[in-house]
Design a protein around this motif. Structure first.
Motif, PDB file in Angstrom:
ATOM      1  N   LEU A  69     -25.339 -32.795   2.676  1.00  5.23           N
ATOM      2  CA  LEU A  69     -25.407 -33.449   1.515  1.00  5.23           C
ATOM      3  C   LEU A  69     -24.086 -33.929   1.057  1.00  5.23           C
ATOM      4  N   ALA A  70     -22.989 -33.219   1.653  1.00  2.00           N
ATOM      5  CA  ALA A  70     -21.371 -33.680   1.464  1.00  2.00           C
ATOM      6  C   ALA A  70     -21.295 -35.121   2.264  1.00  2.00           C
ATOM      7  N   GLU A  71     -21.951 -35.190   3.218  1.00  2.00           N
ATOM      8  CA  GLU A  71     -21.810 -36.314   4.096  1.00  2.00           C
ATOM      9  C   GLU A  71     -22.683 -37.767   3.461  1.00  2.00           C
ATOM     10  N   ARG A  72     -23.368 -37.245   2.369  1.00  2.00           N
ATOM     11  CA  ARG A  72     -24.105 -38.173   1.486  1.00  2.00           C
ATOM     12  C   ARG A  72     -23.254 -38.456   0.064  1.00  2.00           C
ATOM     13  N   GLY A  73     -22.104 -37.844   0.046  1.00  2.00           N
ATOM     14  CA  GLY A  73     -21.313 -37.783  -1.265  1.00  2.00           C
ATOM     15  C   GLY A  73     -22.049 -37.102  -2.267  1.00  2.00           C
ATOM     16  N   ILE A  74     -22.549 -36.232  -2.009  1.00  2.00           N
ATOM     17  CA  ILE A  74     -23.096 -35.245  -2.903  1.00  2.00           C
ATOM     18  C   ILE A  74     -22.818 -33.695  -2.858  1.00  2.00           C
ATOM     19  N   GLU A  75     -21.808 -33.361  -4.000  1.00  2.00           N
ATOM     20  CA  GLU A  75     -21.027 -32.115  -3.835  1.00  2.00           C
ATOM     21  C   GLU A  75     -22.127 -31.024  -4.155  1.00  2.00           C
ATOM     22  N   VAL A  76     -22.236 -29.937  -3.574  1.00  2.00           N
ATOM     23  CA  VAL A  76     -23.136 -28.869  -3.652  1.00  2.00           C
ATOM     24  C   VAL A  76     -22.098 -27.693  -3.409  1.00  2.00           C
ATOM     25  N   ALA A  77     -22.252 -26.723  -4.392  1.00  2.00           N
ATOM     26  CA  ALA A  77     -21.628 -25.385  -4.080  1.00  2.00           C
ATOM     27  C   ALA A  77     -22.425 -24.507  -4.086  1.00  2.00           C
TER      28      ALA A  77
END
Length: 80
Positions: A69-77
């Motif tokens: 998801l980070a590769e797609r600019g979506i920050e997840v914790a």
């Protein structure tokens, strides 16, 4: 809150309404387009993996989803 959610809770369980009251609204947690992409993508991959038995989807679901998801600019914790 409907009475069904808390009705079967074991004694000593936290009050579900207290938990919901303390939660932030979804709009405070992430942008709507990120939430939509996350739910749509992972929901589809989950169904493809478990209902349709697609190996590629199962592989995706067992991968590092936070990094994906980070590769797609979506920050997840990730909460453990």
């Amino acid at each position: 809150m409907g009475p069904m959610l808390g009705a079967g809770a074991p004694a000593g369980s936290p009050d579900v309404q207290v938990i919901f009251d303390a939660m932030k609204s979804s709009s405070e947690l992430c942008p709507a387009d990120h939430a939509y992409a996350w739910i749509q993508g992972l929901g589809l991959a989950h169904m493809d993996a478990h209902v349709r038995g697609q190996p590629a989807a199962a592989k995706l679901m067992s991968s590092d989803l936070v990094a994906l998801l980070a590769e797609r600019g979506i920050e997840v914790a990730q909460i453990d």
